[in-house]
Design an enzyme around this catalytic site. Structure first.
Site, PDB file in Angstrom:
ATOM      1  CG  ASP A 130      -1.496   1.276   1.504  1.00 39.78           C
ATOM      2  OD1 ASP A 130      -1.766   1.888   0.253  1.00 39.78           O
ATOM      3  OD2 ASP A 130      -2.257   1.494   2.478  1.00 39.78           O
ATOM      4  CE  LYS A 184      -2.188   6.992  -3.293  1.00 41.13           C
ATOM      5  NZ  LYS A 184      -2.619   6.070  -2.134  1.00 41.13           N
ATOM      6  CD  GLU A 189      -5.547   3.303  -2.540  1.00 41.93           C
ATOM      7  OE1 GLU A 189      -6.486   4.042  -2.039  1.00 41.93           O
ATOM      8  OE2 GLU A 189      -4.344   3.860  -2.536  1.00 41.93           O
ATOM      9  CG  ASP A 216      -9.189   4.851   1.201  1.00 42.19           C
ATOM     10  OD1 ASP A 216      -8.801   5.196   2.309  1.00 42.19           O
ATOM     11  OD2 ASP A 216      -8.780   4.136   0.513  1.00 42.19           O
TER      12      ASP A 216
END
Length: 629
Positions: A30, A93, A198, A223
């Site tokens: 992840d 990211k 994800e 999320d």
């Protein structure tokens, strides 16, 4: 129902055969905005790997460059946020696959410098060196350092080399962001077997949709991580995952909850935060307060300077939480569903520990949320399960057909630009837009390649064709779309079309898989062994391409504005341009970027003045016309 696996050579689904990687270790990763972690399956159970302390599985997604040139990742880098923010890079990211234009309005949030005056080009991060010169890094390189750290962590834990991985990305990630993630994995020495959404990984972690015999279910995955929020609605039936809709905000997460507390304290105490160190210190204090208030009613800092109660915090958080629920409503509308149609609501991301969030999400969907797994670990655990499936250790799981090697075209400087990434499901259709590199260019050669190396010279050429009769226009104006269509039989069709004129040309390539399994394996191994050198070569070519474009633009600027530029200004521009041209002739990409930045710094004010003069002239001409009428 029969069991299936992938024949990587033929590109076909075969019955009752083990996949080629059976029994080999494949890890799940992840790669998060705030934290990253790595997991694997042992004795049928997914396990996240801790560091040397044996407790903390989370690796802060932070990279620090010391003055001596050393690279720190994770907790060691996090400690430098206050003392050396200009050399400490976080939230990488958020930068993947982004241009300077995408991030310009957020640049003040970062303690480091994002560089690129051309708003359409991908960002670079400038890090000052001990010699006073900047070093330039791409988000891919920075993500590669984080992934390499995770690779080393699990290798130390298991006492064996790890070279294969599944990496997760948000469902909304576009092709450029997914390819950037693959490139980062390759730079870290990892063969990225699959990029997994994800929410799909989260569902797998909860055991939903793992078996072909599972009944159909509709899942909502909420999320909320450190820097991003997304909600995905999935339909899972007989081992097939279909994303019905996704919505969210790439700049909304736990960081924004922290910022809400910072803004409250700043206003309450009339603070002036004049330095990156001061802003970093209060941000870390706000993060501690947010975490404490998930289990306590009141928070007070150790020095007694800051305090906050849960009710006040929830009032600060409420507008941000409502923004996430608005995204949930849009996702439900896009999927043409109501909350009653949702079977499970899965909570992912450390920020979902905030009690207000769990309460409001449960109220929205009208059912209790499922947060029985650690929300920080659930994505990595699901990635590990997907990796175990690819290793052939899970039964009754359907793996869809994929293409074994990347397919792309040659771009300026001999670069390979992958259009269909390795391990993409087939059939698939992907399009990407390009333009010309020279004024008046009438023909464009489209050369198609297969392979994983950054330079086309190291890949396998499949064919080429010429898109001709492009109307002569200045460089960068034509809009040329290249479309790749790969069908289930492994036949690749490539089409190029110039949108303004409608001119098009295409080619069909039937020999895409005409290599042996040994040759394919050798190509993959070569790409890993040469990843660092390839990335350096790509960075140099990209820097040269950008510099040459700027030099061409500079020449045009001087020609078009010589009437008002002073002799000193012209000489200064020519001096900076000559310095850049000399750097382009060398092999130091940082020197090219430095010279490029210096030229941009000097010419940007002049470009603004030129624009003002042109606007004034246009307005004057318009006024004169109106008077004549």
């Amino acid at each position: 129902m029969a069991k299936f696996s992938i024949d990587l050579q033929a590109g076909n689904v075969k019955e009752d055969e083990a996949v080629s990687s059976r029994g080999q270790l494949i890890v799940g990763i992840d790669l998060g905005t705030t934290n990253s972690l790595v997991a694997h399956v042992a004795d049928g159970r997914a396990i996240a790997v801790a560091g040397e302390d044996g407790k903390n599985v989370l690796v802060p997604s932070i990279v620090h460059f010391t003055e001596d040139g050393d690279i720190l990742v994770g907790d060691e880098a996090r400690e430098k946020l206050l003392t050396a923010p200009e050399r400490t890079i976080y939230s990488v990211k958020r930068l993947l696959g982004k241009s300077y234009g995408d991030l310009k309005k957020f640049s003040e949030r970062f303690g480091y410098r994002i560089i690129d005056e051309d708003e359409d080009r991908l960002v670079k991060i400038a890090v000052p060196g001990a010699d006073g010169k900047d070093r330039y890094y791409s988000p891919i390189e920075l993500s590669g350092h984080i992934l390499r750290h995770l690779k080393q962590r699990i290798e130390a834990e298991l006492g064996q080399e790890v070279s294969r991985a599944v990496i997760t990305v948000p469902a909304y990630f576009n092709d450029a962001q997914r390819q950037a993630t693959r490139d980062a994995g390759k730079l870290a020495g990892l063969d990225v077997l699959r990029i997994v959404n994800e929410p799909t990984a989260s569902s797998l972690a909860y055991g939903i949709g793992l078996k072909e015999t599972d009944e159909g279910r509709t899942i909502a995955v909420y999320d909320l991580g450190g820097g991003t929020f997304d909600v995905s609605i999935l339909r899972i039936e007989q081992g097939i995952f279909e994303v019905l809709s996704t919505n969210g905000d790439t700049f909304l997460g736990g960081d924004d909850l922290d910022q809400a507390i910072v803004d409250h304290w700043t206003k309450e105490q009339q603070l002036e935060l004049n330095s990156a160190e001061e802003r970093g210190a209060i941000r870390l204090e706000a993060e501690r307060a947010k975490k404490a208030l998930s289990t306590e009613e009141v928070y007070r800092s150790e020095d007694g300077k800051f305090s906050l109660d849960r009710t006040t915090a929830e009032n600060l958080f409420a507008p941000l939480v409502e923004r996430t629920l608005a995204s949930c409503a849009r996702a439900m509308k896009d999927a043409d569903l109501t909350p009653e149609d949702i079977d499970h609501v899965i909570m992912v991301g450390g920020s979902t520990r905030v009690p207000l969030i769990k309460q409001r999400v449960g109220d929205f969907f009208g059912k209790a949320v499922n947060d029985s797994l650690d929300p920080d670990q659930v994505v990595a655990l699901g990635a590990a399960i997907q990796a175990d499936v690819l290793a052939g250790n899970q039964k009754d799981v359907l793996l869809l057909d994929i293409t074994p090697l990347s397919l792309g075209i040659e771009t300026v400087g001999g670069l390979m630009d992958p259009i269909i990434a390795r391990n993409s499901k087939v059939p698939t259709r992907v399009g990407r837009k390009y333009t010309t590199s020279m004024d008046g260019q009438k023909n464009l050669k489209v050369a198609v390649y297969q392979g994983e190396r950054d330079m086309v010279a190291d890949n396998r050429k499949l064919g080429e064709f010429i898109l001709s009769d492009i109307p002569p226009m200045p460089a960068g104006i034509p809009q040329i779309e290249i479309q790749f269509y790969l069908d289930a039989d492994g036949i690749l069709r490539v089409k190029a079309m110039e949108h303004r004129s409608g001119q098009s040309q295409s080619v069909t390539i039937k020999s895409q898989y005409g290599i042996t399994e040994e040759e394919m394996a050798e190509m993959l191994l070569d790409s890993l062994a040469n990843a660092e050198g390839d990335m350096a070569a790509r960075a140099l070519v990209e820097a040269r391409n950008e510099a040459n474009n700027v030099l061409l633009s500079t020449k045009k600027f001087l020609e078009q504005n010589q009437s008002w530029l002073s002799e000193d200004q012209v000489q200064a521009i020519e001096r900076e341009a000559l310095k850049l041209a000399k750097a382009v002739a060398g092999t130091d990409k940082d020197a090219i970027n430095q010279a490029l930045q210096e030229l941009n710094d000097f010419t940007t004010p002049l470009a603004h003045e030129a624009l003002d003069r042109n606007v004034a002239a246009a307005m004057k001409g318009s006024s004169a016309t109106e008077l004549d009428e």
